[in-house]
Scaffold this motif. Structure first.
Motif, PDB file in Angstrom:
ATOM      1  N   GLU A  18       0.848  -1.193   0.000  1.00  0.00           N
ATOM      2  CA  GLU A  18       0.000   0.000   0.000  1.00  0.00           C
ATOM      3  C   GLU A  18       0.880   1.239   0.000  1.00  0.00           C
ATOM      4  N   TYR A  19       0.484   2.216  -0.804  1.00  0.00           N
ATOM      5  CA  TYR A  19       1.210   3.484  -0.873  1.00  0.00           C
ATOM      6  C   TYR A  19       0.347   4.602  -0.312  1.00  0.00           C
ATOM      7  N   ARG A  20       0.932   5.414   0.544  1.00  0.00           N
ATOM      8  CA  ARG A  20       0.297   6.643   1.017  1.00  0.00           C
ATOM      9  C   ARG A  20       1.237   7.809   0.761  1.00  0.00           C
ATOM     10  N   VAL A  21       0.710   8.904   0.251  1.00  0.00           N
ATOM     11  CA  VAL A  21       1.517  10.098   0.003  1.00  0.00           C
ATOM     12  C   VAL A  21       1.713  10.841   1.323  1.00  0.00           C
ATOM     13  N   ASP A  29      -4.500   9.167   3.009  1.00  0.00           N
ATOM     14  CA  ASP A  29      -5.217   7.915   2.780  1.00  0.00           C
ATOM     15  C   ASP A  29      -4.458   7.047   1.775  1.00  0.00           C
ATOM     16  N   ALA A  31      -3.323   5.620  -1.364  1.00  0.00           N
ATOM     17  CA  ALA A  31      -3.430   6.115  -2.734  1.00  0.00           C
ATOM     18  C   ALA A  31      -3.492   4.965  -3.729  1.00  0.00           C
ATOM     19  N   VAL A  32      -2.699   3.928  -3.465  1.00  0.00           N
ATOM     20  CA  VAL A  32      -2.647   2.763  -4.352  1.00  0.00           C
ATOM     21  C   VAL A  32      -2.443   1.522  -3.490  1.00  0.00           C
ATOM     22  N   ARG A  83      -2.423   8.842  -9.020  1.00  0.00           N
ATOM     23  CA  ARG A  83      -2.522   9.560  -7.749  1.00  0.00           C
ATOM     24  C   ARG A  83      -1.190   9.707  -7.022  1.00  0.00           C
ATOM     25  N   ILE A  84      -0.106   9.289  -7.659  1.00  0.00           N
ATOM     26  CA  ILE A  84       1.225   9.471  -7.062  1.00  0.00           C
ATOM     27  C   ILE A  84       2.132  10.140  -8.086  1.00  0.00           C
ATOM     28  N   ASP A  88       6.669  12.932  -4.908  1.00  0.00           N
ATOM     29  CA  ASP A  88       6.014  12.618  -3.629  1.00  0.00           C
ATOM     30  C   ASP A  88       6.899  11.768  -2.727  1.00  0.00           C
TER      31      ASP A  88
END
Length: 267
Positions: A18-21, A29, A31-32, A83-84, A88
């Protein structure tokens, strides 16, 4: 995590990720999310920091990794998911579901090592073309190390092929270091290529260029002239030798003027 083994370079791994910015130090939240995501370590399928993190994890381990942009998708901007952005910073949650370690080099047969060096060179070339310079260099480095300690078991034909492949990896490393403007490392790897094949024009040319960048005109001229002895019609070497001659002539003229002024003042 379970056990003591961790994935190594070339391992085939499966992860939930899971990726969060991260903005102003705070992770947003998700993002991916990929469940699961399967890849081979250092093959260029993930960001640099994830490759590094996974190699420190044990089976079933859950890790939260904070990556500054250069180690996240800044290292591979063409791979940015929706979304990234490449700029970032990221918080990455990784769960290592399974992995198959790549065989250690000491356990490989001669034929397996030969196949491995061919694969490493090809993967390095692929990564070099898309700008993944550090990863490309790692593949070339592995390629040069596979037959570092020779044994008498190599037939003359296999030895010739191995020498050619190893030399190519050293020359590719020299090209990478040239991009990084590290001429001393260019000299290291071109010398290793020349040690394998003293008449290799590409190695002599690249070493000559490195010497020229370091203002070692004598050694640059020596390498260019040696390359021309081997390939008298090589236009690239001829151009470089002409450039060197102009530089030396300009420097000689500057020296003459400086010494002339010194003597004039002394009178």
């Amino acid at each position: 995590g379970d056990g003591w083994e961790t994935p190594n370079e070339g391992a085939f791994v499966s992860v939930n990720i899971e990726y969060r910015v991260v903005t102003n130090g705070v992770a947003g939240d998700v993002a991916v999310k990929h469940e699961p995501f399967i890849f081979t370590v250092i093959d260029g399928a993930v960001a640099e920091g994830i490759d590094v993190a996974v190699q420190k994890m044990k089976l079933n381990e859950l890790a939260i990794v904070y990556l500054k942009a250069p180690y996240a998708f800044g290292s591979c901007p063409n791979m940015c998911p929706p979304r990234i952005k490449a700029t970032d910073d990221l918080e990455v949650k990784i769960e290592l579901l399974s992995f198959d370690r790549s065989k250690d080099s000491w356990s490989l047969s001669v034929d397996e090592k030969k196949k491995q060096i061919i694969a490493r060179k090809a993967k390095g070339n692929q990564l070099f073309k898309v700008g993944r310079l550090k990863l490309a260099m790692r593949h070339y480095e592995i390629g040069t190390s596979l037959f570092e300690y020779r044994t008498a078991e190599l037939s003359p034909e296999v030895a010739r092929e191995v020498n050619e492949l190893t030399m190519a990896c050293h020359l590719n490393l020299a090209a990478c270091y040239k991009k990084q403007n590290d001429m001393e490392k260019v000299l290291v790897h071109t010398k290793k290529a020349i040690d394998i094949e003293p008449t290799n024009v590409k190695a002599l040319y690249r070493r000559g260029c490195a010497y020229l960048e370091l203002d070692n005109f004598f050694k640059a001229e020596r390498d260019f002239k040696r390359a021309l002895e081997i390939q008298p019609e090589n236009s690239e070497v001829k151009r470089k030798l002409a450039e060197l001659s102009r530089i030396i002539a300009k420097q000689d003229e500057a020296d003459r003027r400086r010494y002339s002024n010194m003597f004039a003042k002394a009178k």
